[in-house]
Each structure stands twice: as structure tokens, then as C-alpha cells.
Enzyme design. Structure first.
Site, PDB file in Angstrom:
ATOM      1  CG  ASN A  60      59.857  75.127  29.496  1.00  0.00           C
ATOM      2  OD1 ASN A  60      60.722  75.558  30.160  1.00  0.00           O
ATOM      3  ND2 ASN A  60      59.940  74.468  28.465  1.00  0.00           N
ATOM      4  CE  LYS A 149      62.504  68.583  36.128  1.00  0.00           C
ATOM      5  NZ  LYS A 149      61.237  69.433  36.001  1.00  0.00           N
ATOM      6  CG  ASP A 168      64.690  70.829  39.438  1.00  0.00           C
ATOM      7  OD1 ASP A 168      65.848  70.987  40.275  1.00  0.00           O
ATOM      8  OD2 ASP A 168      63.663  71.371  40.006  1.00  0.00           O
TER       9      ASP A 168
END
Length: 238
Positions: A60, A149, A168
Site C-alpha cells: 500500500n 503476494k 498484484d
């Protein structure tokens, strides 16, 4: 960096010509990507600890901020010369207080990074390097803040398991377009992640992570020009 280290880092001693030819046989739909991205490499980093914590910083986040965060971890290592540092050990990172990292802009990662460092230190990086792909992936996902991931990214770039397929948003778009049209506009759930990654490994074999890198980079370069109504080239039958 000496010549041997340079060759190893970029895998220049690896026969990628034969691998690319094998990709073309296995998946003709990859030909346009392979033609425009010749020479793309999956780098072989030797600093496993640095790879792990760099990816922990990437969740993020964006490139500029990731770089700042990694540098703020790096300065806790041994100074080499000038402004360069050897990346600190897991033991060193584990001793950093959560609030100290939060004050340096790590946010919620201020809590997870020392915990992961403590966990990895307890297991031992050397022992982890001796694990197979599935074992190291499960070990990584046992640490807080490490999902499928991120675990696959670390397995691919830090532990050199070329069958790891990190998924992703970029690669998920490619998967939907080329192989899973029935999942178009659907979220990447844990189940779909596993099905798509296993499909990719079945199609491209041991070097699935290299094929992933080609599709990922193409999507990164061209996502704005991709037409949403493009007819998928392949079908998964799933």
C-alpha cells in the site's frame, strides 16, 4: 561490485534464449510481449533480508516513499563508505521500537517490521534459504503482515525460487484479459490467487516467475492503452 557479482545479479550466465523459445512453444499468446521486452531479467539479489524488508515497506505504498523507508532502515546497518550502509541484520531491526519507526513515517508497518524481524531471526535466514518454494512461502506467510503476494515476491527475488508467481493488480488485469475472462471485474480473492498462480506454473513450468515478470512489466508500461473490450487470447476453462 566485481564482474562475477554483476553477472550473477543480472543472471547473465543464464540461457534465457532457450527459456524464451520454450515460452513461445508453451504459450504462443506471449509472442507480442516477448518480442518487445527482449533482455528483461529477473534479478538475483543476494541480500535476502534487504529484499524481505523492502517488500514489507512496499505494501500500500509508492516508489518514492518506499525508497525513503528502506533508507531509514538501512542507516541502522554498518556504514560502508560515504552515505552507503550494509543493510542491518534481522536481529538489529527486531530491536527497533515500534514508536520509533512510526515517528519516522512507517505507519502501521512500525508494528509489523520488528515482529517479522524477530520471527525471521528466530528461524534463521540460512535455514530459510534451504527450504523449497512451498515451505518458504508458508513460513513467510506465518509472519504478521505477509500475505500471498508479498511472500511470492520475497520467494522470487530474495530466495530465487523462479516458480513463484506474485499476483498484484497489474498481473491480475493480464490474467483476466488473457486467461480468465470469466473473472473480469472480479476481485482477486485468495482462492483465485492460488488457482491463477497454479495455472501459470502449469503453463510455464519452473520459470513461471520469469514469464510473470514479462507480463507484469508490459502491463506496467501499457495499462493506460489497454482496451477493456479486447477479446482474450486464451481461455483457462475454469
Amino acid at each position: 561490485m566485481g564482474e562475477a557479482e554483476f553477472v550473477s545479479l543480472f543472471r547473465l550466465d543464464f540461457d534465457d534464449v532457450s527459456m524464451i523459445a520454450d515460452f513461445r512453444r508453451r504459450a504462443p499468446e506471449l509472442s507480442p510481449y516477448l518480442a518487445t521486452l527482449r533482455g528483461l531479467r529477473v534479478m538475483k539479489f543476494e541480500g535476502t533480508t534487504e529484499v524481505l524488508f523492502s517488500f514489507l515497506c512496499s505494501a500500500n505504498n509508492h516508489i518514492a516513499r518506499i525508497g525513503v523507508m528502506v533508507q531509514r532502515l538501512a542507516v541502522r546497518g554498518q556504514r560502508l563508505e560515504g552515505e552507503f550502509f550494509a543493510f542491518p541484520s534481522c536481529e538489529t531491526i527486531a530491536e527497533v521500537a515500534e514508536q520509533e519507526l512510526r515517528s519516522e513515517g512507517f505507519g502501521y508497518r512500525g508494528a509489523t517490521i520488528p515482529k517479522v524481524a524477530s520471527g525471521v531471526a528466530g528461524v534463521g535466514v540460512v535455514q530459510c534459504k534451504e527450504m523449497g518454494y512451498e515451505a518458504i512461502r508458508q513460513q513467510l506467510m506465518a509472519f504478521p503482515g505477509v500475505g500471498p503476494k508479498l511472500a511470492d515476491c520475497v520467494a522470487l527475488f530474495g530466495f530465487h525460487h523462479l516458480q513463484a508467481v506474485p499476483l498484484d493488480t497489474h498481473l491480475w488485469s493480464v490474467m483476466q484479459r488473457e486467461y480468465f475472462p470469466e473473472w473480469r471485474e472480479k476481485a482477486l480473492t485468495d482462492r483465485r490467487y492460488q488457482v491463477a498462480a497454479d495455472f501459470f506454473r502449469d503453463r510455464f513450468g519452473f520459470f513461471a516467475g520469469w514469464a510473470q515478470q514479462i507480463l507484469f512489466y508490459d502491463q506496467l508500461l501499457n495499462w493506460r492503452s489497454r482496451k477493456p473490450d479486447k477479446v482474450p487470447v486464451g481461455g483457462s476453462g475454469l
